[in-house]
Design a protein around this motif. Sequence first.
Motif, mmCIF file in Angstrom:
data_model
loop_
_atom_site.group_PDB
_atom_site.id
_atom_site.type_symbol
_atom_site.label_atom_id
_atom_site.label_comp_id
_atom_site.label_asym_id
_atom_site.label_seq_id
_atom_site.Cartn_x
_atom_site.Cartn_y
_atom_site.Cartn_z
ATOM 1 N N UNK A 16 -11.177 -15.337 4.676
ATOM 2 C CA UNK A 16 -10.119 -15.668 3.690
ATOM 3 C C UNK A 16 -9.021 -14.776 3.959
ATOM 4 N N UNK A 17 -8.038 -15.208 2.962
ATOM 5 C CA UNK A 17 -6.689 -14.334 3.005
ATOM 6 C C UNK A 17 -6.410 -14.091 1.348
ATOM 7 N N UNK A 18 -5.839 -12.943 1.150
ATOM 8 C CA UNK A 18 -5.288 -12.407 0.030
ATOM 9 C C UNK A 18 -3.971 -11.874 0.171
ATOM 10 N N UNK A 19 -2.882 -11.979 -0.917
ATOM 11 C CA UNK A 19 -1.898 -11.093 -0.823
ATOM 12 C C UNK A 19 -1.692 -10.342 -2.056
ATOM 13 N N UNK A 20 -1.438 -9.136 -1.862
ATOM 14 C CA UNK A 20 -1.444 -8.204 -2.956
ATOM 15 C C UNK A 20 0.041 -7.845 -2.997
ATOM 16 N N UNK A 21 0.514 -7.471 -4.381
ATOM 17 C CA UNK A 21 2.014 -7.115 -4.546
ATOM 18 C C UNK A 21 2.003 -5.964 -5.281
ATOM 19 N N UNK A 45 -11.745 7.504 0.351
ATOM 20 C CA UNK A 45 -10.479 6.892 0.351
ATOM 21 C C UNK A 45 -9.935 6.580 1.777
ATOM 22 N N UNK A 46 -9.270 5.749 1.903
ATOM 23 C CA UNK A 46 -8.907 5.192 3.028
ATOM 24 C C UNK A 46 -7.468 4.516 3.084
ATOM 25 N N UNK A 47 -6.560 5.320 3.728
ATOM 26 C CA UNK A 47 -5.226 4.616 3.927
ATOM 27 C C UNK A 47 -5.103 3.391 4.926
ATOM 28 N N UNK A 48 -4.534 2.547 4.229
ATOM 29 C CA UNK A 48 -4.547 1.133 4.875
ATOM 30 C C UNK A 48 -3.234 0.609 5.760
ATOM 31 N N UNK A 49 -2.179 0.935 4.771
ATOM 32 C CA UNK A 49 -0.993 0.435 5.645
ATOM 33 C C UNK A 49 0.224 1.303 4.760
ATOM 34 N N UNK A 50 1.225 1.255 5.548
ATOM 35 C CA UNK A 50 2.370 1.982 4.829
ATOM 36 C C UNK A 50 3.844 1.357 5.298
ATOM 37 N N UNK A 51 4.916 1.468 4.463
ATOM 38 C CA UNK A 51 6.204 0.864 4.806
ATOM 39 C C UNK A 51 7.136 1.928 4.635
ATOM 40 N N UNK A 70 2.073 -5.420 6.017
ATOM 41 C CA UNK A 70 2.584 -4.909 4.999
ATOM 42 C C UNK A 70 4.285 -5.340 5.093
ATOM 43 N N UNK A 71 5.074 -5.706 4.006
ATOM 44 C CA UNK A 71 6.446 -6.279 4.043
ATOM 45 C C UNK A 71 6.858 -5.742 2.659
ATOM 46 N N UNK A 72 8.298 -5.997 2.652
ATOM 47 C CA UNK A 72 8.902 -5.461 1.516
ATOM 48 C C UNK A 72 10.010 -6.564 0.984
ATOM 49 N N UNK A 73 10.048 -6.436 -0.018
ATOM 50 C CA UNK A 73 11.352 -7.390 -0.737
ATOM 51 C C UNK A 73 12.192 -6.607 -1.669
ATOM 52 N N UNK A 74 13.196 -5.995 -1.065
ATOM 53 C CA UNK A 74 13.833 -4.976 -1.835
ATOM 54 C C UNK A 74 14.589 -5.370 -3.030
ATOM 55 N N UNK A 75 15.125 -6.667 -3.151
ATOM 56 C CA UNK A 75 15.684 -7.108 -4.321
ATOM 57 C C UNK A 75 14.751 -7.376 -5.467
ATOM 58 N N UNK A 76 13.331 -7.479 -5.080
ATOM 59 C CA UNK A 76 12.697 -7.441 -6.011
ATOM 60 C C UNK A 76 11.718 -5.909 -6.330
ATOM 61 N N UNK A 77 12.148 -4.935 -5.548
ATOM 62 C CA UNK A 77 11.529 -3.735 -5.741
ATOM 63 C C UNK A 77 9.961 -3.931 -5.544
ATOM 64 N N UNK A 78 9.502 -4.749 -4.736
ATOM 65 C CA UNK A 78 8.207 -5.303 -4.492
ATOM 66 C C UNK A 78 7.709 -4.977 -3.016
ATOM 67 N N UNK A 79 6.471 -4.537 -2.848
ATOM 68 C CA UNK A 79 5.908 -4.382 -1.342
ATOM 69 C C UNK A 79 4.552 -5.194 -1.408
ATOM 70 N N UNK A 81 1.096 -6.587 0.671
ATOM 71 C CA UNK A 81 0.048 -6.658 1.408
ATOM 72 C C UNK A 81 -0.686 -7.905 1.783
ATOM 73 N N UNK A 82 -0.142 -8.369 2.852
ATOM 74 C CA UNK A 82 -0.926 -9.816 3.300
ATOM 75 C C UNK A 82 -2.232 -9.472 4.014
#
Length: 122
Positions: A16-21, A45-51, A70-79, A81-82
């Motif tokens: 399955x899938x999840x999206x973290x914000x 601890x394990x690093x997963x992704x970074x942007x 990993x992606x960003x929406x700068x207008x929402x100050x949100x990153x 993780x799909x």
Amino acid sequence: QVQLMESGGGSVQAGGSLRLSCRASGESYRRNCVGWFRQAPGKEREGVAAIIIGAGRTYYADPVKGRFTISQDNAKNTVYLQMNSLKPDDTAMYYCAADRECFGLGAAFKYRGQGTQVTVSS
């Protein structure tokens, strides 16, 4: 200071899938790099992704390459993780983290959120 608020965790079956914000606030120069790390009980601890915010350069740990984005929406100050094709081994508490630079997925980011639980059942 920087504040980070995660959301989007939950329980899902394998495959399955999840999206973290991760919504960030605070001085932007302190959070030019935003990433995710995870920690499961009894494991390190394990690093997963970074942007890199703005430039959009991304980094991924080998176990999640091709499955997580990993992606960003700068207008929402949100990153975001799909996470696709989830496996039971992905079960962990996932934390959003930020720092002024990306020092590597193994580095300890200066700021982190409270975490959101991801549970993947087989």
